[in-house]
Design an enzyme around this catalytic site. Structure first.
Site, PDB file in Angstrom:
ATOM      1  N   PHE A   1       2.657  -8.445  20.663  1.00  0.00           N
ATOM      2  CA  PHE A   1       3.093  -7.768  19.442  1.00  0.00           C
ATOM      3  C   PHE A   1       2.059  -7.910  18.324  1.00  0.00           C
ATOM      4  O   PHE A   1       1.776  -6.952  17.599  1.00  0.00           O
ATOM      5  CB  PHE A   1       4.446  -8.346  18.996  1.00  0.00           C
ATOM      6  CG  PHE A   1       4.863  -7.960  17.616  1.00  0.00           C
ATOM      7  CD1 PHE A   1       5.364  -6.693  17.358  1.00  0.00           C
ATOM      8  CD2 PHE A   1       4.766  -8.867  16.565  1.00  0.00           C
ATOM      9  CE1 PHE A   1       5.745  -6.330  16.065  1.00  0.00           C
ATOM     10  CE2 PHE A   1       5.148  -8.509  15.278  1.00  0.00           C
ATOM     11  CZ  PHE A   1       5.636  -7.230  15.034  1.00  0.00           C
TER      12      PHE A   1
ATOM     13  N   ARG B   1      -3.071   9.941  -3.929  1.00  0.00           N
ATOM     14  CA  ARG B   1      -3.115   8.482  -3.902  1.00  0.00           C
ATOM     15  C   ARG B   1      -4.542   7.981  -3.722  1.00  0.00           C
ATOM     16  O   ARG B   1      -5.307   8.554  -2.966  1.00  0.00           O
ATOM     17  CB  ARG B   1      -2.316   7.967  -2.701  1.00  0.00           C
ATOM     18  CG  ARG B   1      -0.910   7.612  -2.992  1.00  0.00           C
ATOM     19  CD  ARG B   1      -0.314   7.013  -1.743  1.00  0.00           C
ATOM     20  NE  ARG B   1       0.198   8.057  -0.885  1.00  0.00           N
ATOM     21  CZ  ARG B   1       1.397   8.599  -1.072  1.00  0.00           C
ATOM     22  NH1 ARG B   1       2.165   8.194  -2.036  1.00  0.00           N
ATOM     23  NH2 ARG B   1       1.823   9.552  -0.270  1.00  0.00           N
TER      24      ARG B   1
ATOM     25  N   ARG C   1      -9.373   4.601   6.843  1.00  0.00           N
ATOM     26  CA  ARG C   1      -9.168   5.762   7.715  1.00  0.00           C
ATOM     27  C   ARG C   1      -8.428   6.889   7.002  1.00  0.00           C
ATOM     28  O   ARG C   1      -8.708   8.062   7.211  1.00  0.00           O
ATOM     29  CB  ARG C   1      -8.401   5.336   8.970  1.00  0.00           C
ATOM     30  CG  ARG C   1      -8.423   6.381  10.070  1.00  0.00           C
ATOM     31  CD  ARG C   1      -7.283   6.201  11.044  1.00  0.00           C
ATOM     32  NE  ARG C   1      -6.002   6.250  10.357  1.00  0.00           N
ATOM     33  CZ  ARG C   1      -4.838   5.956  10.918  1.00  0.00           C
ATOM     34  NH1 ARG C   1      -4.795   5.574  12.166  1.00  0.00           N
ATOM     35  NH2 ARG C   1      -3.723   6.043  10.232  1.00  0.00           N
TER      36      ARG C   1
ATOM     37  N   TYR D   1      -2.943  -5.641  -3.875  1.00  0.00           N
ATOM     38  CA  TYR D   1      -2.105  -4.545  -3.367  1.00  0.00           C
ATOM     39  C   TYR D   1      -1.883  -4.709  -1.854  1.00  0.00           C
ATOM     40  O   TYR D   1      -0.754  -4.613  -1.364  1.00  0.00           O
ATOM     41  CB  TYR D   1      -2.718  -3.167  -3.673  1.00  0.00           C
ATOM     42  CG  TYR D   1      -1.844  -2.064  -3.118  1.00  0.00           C
ATOM     43  CD1 TYR D   1      -0.651  -1.711  -3.752  1.00  0.00           C
ATOM     44  CD2 TYR D   1      -2.167  -1.423  -1.920  1.00  0.00           C
ATOM     45  CE1 TYR D   1       0.185  -0.743  -3.228  1.00  0.00           C
ATOM     46  CE2 TYR D   1      -1.334  -0.444  -1.384  1.00  0.00           C
ATOM     47  CZ  TYR D   1      -0.165  -0.103  -2.045  1.00  0.00           C
ATOM     48  OH  TYR D   1       0.671   0.843  -1.494  1.00  0.00           O
TER      49      TYR D   1
END
Ligand code: PS7
Ligand code: MN
Ligand code: MN
Ligand code: MN
Ligand code: MN
Ligand code: MN
Length: 351
Positions: free
Chosen positions: A269, A209, A199, A152
């Site tokens: 980034f 979920r 978290r 997933y």
């Protein structure tokens, strides 16, 4: 400011950057700072995946409709004028899809090599999200095995790592080698996604979920929701440390990946989210507040980390600091104590 000049005479592109700042709490600033060759491609990549995720997250969309949209999203992005107003009225970020034609126009303005990378990842991610939304790899609502959890996280984040590495290579700002090492690109996404899933235990549970794999939590509780209940504190702490242990396994790959980057704007980034993630991992470790509220690193700490994440030496120092912090909080009475100790010892020895 640099950005303002670039988008001043293009209202569609301006709208895309407005959407970026509206929908991204963490990525907008680092995307805006990317060099010209990459900025728009990564911005559009973000907005396309954010659109896909808005559909995935909407628990009010009928499942057959959701599935159809997720699986065809890679074709939808080539349909000029397409937009979507069927999301539940309270769905976060639904405004993006309501005016999605602007995202499609700017996607189609990218050079074809960028478009191909983005569409290919949207295709694979949409199919993966659809599988999981339809209960594959799940028993009842729970993701079953650790391997299902990894898959997933591969679909929703590891693939983002693949796609970003490909965009870096296509732009010419980074070497093709960065895009060829799939395993470490995957780990970059896995590390962010798994930390986010730990978290967001409570937020996700409230939304119906569940992402923590049963193979981990069933060692501690019978029911996933028990983790947040009074009387289960010892089990809840042990389960949390097992989840953190699982995430730590990705740290070496992430540091190897960052060490291969050559462009400063790409480095910042990539490094900033990873540094935020290790700080978040240290914050959630052995912290039962995770089960009661949304814990977040403090603003001041975040700012310090962003400013420091400009070179590999600092990034390694920051990782060392938070790994040491985790070691300090490691509890000898916790069943995962030795495994965590060894995992951290290995990383520290290696860096
Ligand atoms: C294209 C920058 C740098 C090699 C929307 C960045 C949601 C953690 O739970 O918003 O929905 O609130 O907190 C980002 C690898 C992906 C993985 C994934 C795409 C790093 C759709 C980020 C962002 C690879 C599925 C956002 C994976 O967290 O989630 C771009 C290298 C989107 C990266 C989702 C999660 C991202 C995520 P939530 P957040
Ligand atoms: Mn979020
Ligand atoms: Mn989401
Ligand atoms: Mn989602
Ligand atoms: Mn397909
Ligand atoms: Mn989340």
């Amino acid at each position: 400011n640099r950005n303002k000049k670039i988008i001043a005479n293009n209202p569609t592109k301006k709208k895309c950057y407005d959407f970026l700042f509206l929908t991204s709490r963490s990525f907008a600033a680092v995307i805006a700072e990317l060099d010209d060759e990459l900025r728009d491609a990564v911005c559009l990549f973000y907005l396309i995946l954010r659109g896909l995720d808005t559909i995935e997250d909407d628990m009010t969309l009928p499942l057959p409709r959701k599935t159809e949209l997720l699986r065809s999203f890679h074709k939808i992005i080539y349909q000029r004028g397409w937009n979507f107003d069927e999301n539940g009225p309270n769905e976060k970020d639904r405004v993006l899809l309501v005016d999605y034609q602007v995202v499609i126009d700017e996607f189609l303005a990218l050079k074809p090599a960028f478009q191909t990378v983005i569409a290919d990842i949207a295709h694979k991610m949409g199919d993966g999200m659809a599988d999981y939304a339809n209960g594959e790899h799940r028993v009842n609502t729970a993701i079953e095995k650790i391997s299902d959890f990894d898959l997933y996280c591969h679909y929703v984040a590891g693939l983002v790592g693949y796609g970003l590495s490909d965009l870096f290579a296509v732009s010419g700002l980074e070497s093709a080698e960065v895009a060829n090492s799939k395993k470490i690109s995957n780990s970059m996404g896995q590390f962010l996604q798994k930390t986010n899933i730990i978290r967001d235990y409570l937020e996700d549970l409230v939304d119906g979920r569940q992402f923590w794999p049963r193979e981990i939590w069933a060692n501690y509780v019978e029911d996933f929701a028990d983790l947040s209940k009074p009387g289960f504190e010892v089990k809840a702490q042990a389960c949390l440390s097992a989840m953190v242990l699982n995430v730590l396994e990705h740290v070496p790959d992430c540091l190897v990946y960052l060490s291969q980057l050559r462009n400063q704007s790409v480095f910042n980034f990539c490094a900033i989210p990873q540094v935020m993630a290790i700080a978040t991992l240290a914050l959630v470790f052995n912290n039962l507040e995770v089960y009661r509220r949304n814990v977040k690193i403090r603003k001041g700490e975040a700012v310090r980390l962003i400013l420091a994440s400009t070179n590999m030496g600092n990034v390694v120092a920051i990782f060392r600091y938070y790994l040491y912090d985790i070691s300090g909080k490691n509890d000898p009475l916790d069943p995962n104590f030795m495994k965590i100790s060894i995992a951290i010892g290995k990383i520290e020895q290696w860096i």
